[in-house]
Design an enzyme around this catalytic site. Structure first.
Site, short mmCIF file in Angstrom:
data_model
loop_
_atom_site.label_atom_id
_atom_site.label_comp_id
_atom_site.label_asym_id
_atom_site.label_seq_id
_atom_site.Cartn_x
_atom_site.Cartn_y
_atom_site.Cartn_z
N GLY A 1 0.75 -1.24 -0.13
CA GLY A 1 -0.14 0.14 0.05
C GLY A 1 0.68 1.21 -0.08
N ALA A 2 2.08 1.10 -0.17
CA ALA A 2 3.03 2.43 0.02
C ALA A 2 3.14 3.22 -1.10
CB ALA A 2 4.50 1.80 0.50
N GLY A 3 2.72 2.40 -2.28
CA GLY A 3 2.55 3.05 -3.58
C GLY A 3 3.73 2.31 -4.83
N LYS A 4 4.18 1.21 -4.45
CA LYS A 4 5.24 0.62 -5.25
C LYS A 4 4.77 0.42 -6.50
CE LYS A 4 5.82 -3.00 -2.57
NZ LYS A 4 5.02 -2.53 -1.80
N SER A 5 3.70 -0.21 -6.59
CA SER A 5 3.15 -0.49 -8.07
C SER A 5 2.56 0.60 -8.88
CB SER A 5 2.23 -1.66 -8.24
OG SER A 5 0.93 -1.53 -7.46
N THR A 6 2.20 1.77 -8.11
CA THR A 6 1.74 2.77 -8.89
C THR A 6 3.00 3.71 -9.36
OG1 THR A 6 0.02 3.26 -7.13
CG2 THR A 6 0.57 4.98 -8.31
N ARG B 1 -6.43 -10.88 -7.96
CA ARG B 1 -7.37 -9.81 -7.95
C ARG B 1 -8.34 -9.41 -9.12
NH1 ARG B 1 -2.95 -5.90 -4.90
NH2 ARG B 1 -2.77 -7.17 -3.06
N ARG C 1 -8.12 1.33 -1.47
CA ARG C 1 -7.80 0.44 -2.95
C ARG C 1 -8.81 -0.57 -3.10
NH1 ARG C 1 -1.88 -2.28 -3.12
NH2 ARG C 1 -3.03 -4.02 -1.90
N ARG D 1 -1.39 -6.89 6.74
CA ARG D 1 -0.75 -5.86 5.86
C ARG D 1 -0.16 -4.86 6.70
NH1 ARG D 1 -2.40 -8.93 1.70
NH2 ARG D 1 -1.43 -8.51 -0.37
N ASN E 1 6.62 8.53 0.28
CA ASN E 1 5.29 8.67 -1.00
C ASN E 1 4.44 9.46 -0.34
OD1 ASN E 1 3.95 8.80 -3.25
ND2 ASN E 1 3.39 6.62 -2.93
N ASP E 2 4.55 10.81 -0.18
CA ASP E 2 3.52 11.61 0.20
C ASP E 2 2.93 12.26 -0.86
OD1 ASP E 2 1.96 13.46 1.55
OD2 ASP E 2 3.35 14.53 2.73
N1 GDP Z 1 10.08 -11.95 -1.04
C1 GDP Z 1 9.08 -11.74 -1.92
N2 GDP Z 1 8.25 -10.80 -1.93
C2 GDP Z 1 7.25 -10.46 -3.02
C3 GDP Z 1 7.56 -11.09 -4.05
N3 GDP Z 1 6.46 -10.60 -4.92
C4 GDP Z 1 5.61 -9.66 -4.07
N4 GDP Z 1 6.16 -9.56 -2.90
C5 GDP Z 1 5.87 -8.60 -1.73
O1 GDP Z 1 4.53 -9.18 -1.17
C6 GDP Z 1 3.92 -8.19 -0.58
C7 GDP Z 1 2.51 -8.45 -1.02
O2 GDP Z 1 2.23 -8.12 -2.40
P1 GDP Z 1 0.86 -8.21 -3.11
O3 GDP Z 1 0.12 -9.36 -2.52
O4 GDP Z 1 0.92 -7.99 -4.59
O5 GDP Z 1 0.04 -6.94 -2.42
P2 GDP Z 1 0.18 -5.49 -2.56
O6 GDP Z 1 1.59 -5.32 -2.32
O7 GDP Z 1 -0.60 -4.98 -1.53
O8 GDP Z 1 -0.20 -5.09 -3.87
C8 GDP Z 1 4.62 -7.06 -1.13
O9 GDP Z 1 5.28 -6.59 0.08
C9 GDP Z 1 5.45 -7.35 -2.19
O10 GDP Z 1 6.36 -6.66 -2.48
C10 GDP Z 1 8.36 -11.89 -4.51
O11 GDP Z 1 8.68 -12.53 -5.61
N5 GDP Z 1 9.20 -12.21 -3.16
N1 ADP Z 2 1.07 9.44 -3.16
C1 ADP Z 2 -0.13 8.91 -3.12
N2 ADP Z 2 -1.27 9.64 -2.95
C2 ADP Z 2 -2.43 9.11 -2.76
N3 ADP Z 2 -2.62 7.94 -3.11
C3 ADP Z 2 -1.55 7.12 -3.46
C4 ADP Z 2 -0.29 7.78 -3.54
N4 ADP Z 2 0.67 6.59 -4.22
C5 ADP Z 2 -0.32 5.56 -4.17
N5 ADP Z 2 -1.57 5.80 -3.96
C6 ADP Z 2 -2.80 4.86 -3.95
O1 ADP Z 2 -2.55 4.05 -2.90
C7 ADP Z 2 -2.90 2.79 -2.99
C8 ADP Z 2 -1.84 1.80 -2.91
O2 ADP Z 2 -0.78 1.91 -3.68
P1 ADP Z 2 -0.16 0.68 -4.68
O3 ADP Z 2 0.69 1.41 -5.58
O4 ADP Z 2 -1.05 -0.40 -5.10
O5 ADP Z 2 0.45 0.07 -3.58
P2 ADP Z 2 1.69 -1.03 -3.42
O6 ADP Z 2 2.07 -1.75 -4.86
O7 ADP Z 2 3.09 -0.61 -2.63
O8 ADP Z 2 0.97 -2.20 -2.53
C9 ADP Z 2 -3.37 2.78 -4.65
O9 ADP Z 2 -4.88 2.73 -4.32
C10 ADP Z 2 -2.75 3.86 -4.95
O10 ADP Z 2 -3.64 4.53 -5.95
#
Ligand code: GDP
Ligand code: ADP
Length: 223
Positions: free
Chosen positions: A14-19, A44, A163, A174, A197-198
């Site tokens: 939820g920190a914003g990695k995939s965004t 999902r 989300r 989480r 990520n603010d």
């Molecule tokens: N160690 C490890 N962590 C992973 C891998 N793929 C994803 N993750 C981590 O698993 C956690 C959960 O990922 P996910 O189920 O996609 O949920 P989200 O991060 O909330 O979107 C996150 O912290 C990812 O960085 C992997 O191949 N290895």
């Molecule tokens: N800087 C930001 N400000 C507000 N909302 C954000 C920001 N970055 C990400 N988000 C939102 O927060 C949620 C979690 O981000 P996401 O990229 O899915 O996180 P992660 O991949 O780390 O789990 C998503 O709904 C995304 O749109």
């Protein structure tokens, strides 16, 4: 392993990695490749199995689309969704460079998912949790380690709720993992850069600036 230096992105769910990752891969098409992990968690809505580079030949064969169309349809954040048995088999066969249990599910990075990206001379991005960071440090991958952190636990919880991907149970798991992650990421020497990520634009600029040297290397090599 050869090619440009890989990048490990970590930080609480939820920190914003995939965004941030999706933005980066869109702006720099043909520079980055995502290492598609294996997971035992359920897909999902909208997530599909193995839409990674590993499956390109299959996608090409099945759809007869031009390569560019197939490449643009490749998502940056999908998984190979597998059973626990399959995951265990991959571990036993030494196919993974690291694996971890997160929020009741198994996750792992296969050697081939990294090799596929590196074979194309792309910057390989890995999205792994803190256990993955620790385990990758024991390998010879030598990536740039970046942690994406939320401004606060309260904001993280709000973003995860908004989300709408988690049940109350998986959300609480989480958040518990996030507390540990936020503490560990403060340890000296674990990450090359910690980005709070603010404001999304600001966080993105910081991410870009730490990667710009590697990006330019890949772009120059293409010329
Ligand atoms: N160690 C490890 N962590 C992973 C891998 N793929 C994803 N993750 C981590 O698993 C956690 C959960 O990922 P996910 O189920 O996609 O949920 P989200 O991060 O909330 O979107 C996150 O912290 C990812 O960085 C992997 O191949 N290895
Ligand atoms: N800087 C930001 N400000 C507000 N909302 C954000 C920001 N970055 C990400 N988000 C939102 O927060 C949620 C979690 O981000 P996401 O990229 O899915 O996180 P992660 O991949 O780390 O789990 C998503 O709904 C995304 O749109």
């Amino acid at each position: 392993m050869s090619g440009p230096r890989p990048v490990v992105l970590s930080g609480p769910s939820g920190a914003g990695k995939s965004t941030l990752l999706k933005r980066l891969m869109k702006e720099y098409e043909g520079v980055f490749g995502f290492s598609v992990s294996h997971t035992t968690r359920n897909p999902r809505p909208g997530e599909e199995d193995g839409k990674g580079l590993n499956c390109l030949p299959m996608l090409l064969g099945a759809t007869l689309l031009p390569v560019a169309d197939v490449l643009s349809s490749v998502s940056s954040e999908d998984y190979h969704f597998v059973t626990r048995e399959k995951m265990q088999e991959a571990i036993d066969n030494n196919e993974l460079i690291e694996n971890a249990e997160f929020s009741g599910n198994m996750y792992g990075t296969s050697k081939s998912s990294i090799e596929d990206v590196q074979a194309q001379n792309l910057i390989c991005i890995l999205d792994v949790d803190i256990q993955g960071v620790r385990n990758i440090k024991e390998t010879d991958l030598n990536p740039i380690y970046i942690s994406i952190q939320p401004p606060s636990m309260e904001i993280l919880e709000q973003r995860l709720r908004d989300r709408k991907t988690e049940t109350e149970e998986s959300l609480q798991k989480r958040l518990e993992a996030a507390r540990i992650d936020m503490e560990l990421s403060k340890e000296e020497g674990v990450f090359d850069l910690v980005i709070i990520n603010d404001d999304l634009d600001e966080a993105y600029e910081k991410l870009k600036s730490v990667l710009i040297e590697e990006i330019q290397k890949v772009q120059d090599a293409k010329k």
